[in-house]
Design a protein around this motif. Structure first.
Motif: not given
Length: 105
Positions: A28-30, A48-52, A95-102
């Motif tokens: 997450p980034l804030t 993605i934005g969480m929500p923006r 707020k946003s969320l970075i998603i990286i596969p394992i």
């Protein structure tokens, strides 16, 4: 419920969380944030934005962008891929969320 729980956890100041999903990691980034990740070339990632999140920039990927707003239901960076060993994420606010596969063995 899942997305709400992540969104609520982003409200706590001073926490630097990493989420472990079944087959991915979430970073997450804030507020104003910069996060650089060292990734193998060709790693698929989403942001993605969480929500923006406002004034977002990403480099080191196939489809870079600069000063875009990430928002649920609007612009998101889904299924982008790394082209450099370092991918850098920047946002000015929100707020946003970075998603990286394992990687699978």
């Amino acid at each position: 419920h899942f997305l709400h729980a992540i969104s609520r956890s982003l409200s706590f100041r001073g926490l630097r969380l990493t989420y472990l999903f079944a087959d991915a990691l979430g970073f997450p980034l804030t507020r104003r944030s910069i996060r650089s990740l060292t990734l193998p070339e060709g790693t698929v990632l989403s942001w993605i934005g969480m929500p923006r999140a406002n004034s977002c920039s990403i480099s080191g990927v196939k489809w870079p962008f600069n000063r875009r707003t990430l928002e649920l239901g609007a612009f998101q960076s889904l299924s982008n891929s790394s082209v450099d060993s370092t991918v850098t994420f920047r946002q000015q606010s929100g707020k946003s969320l970075i998603i990286i596969p394992i990687p699978q063995a």
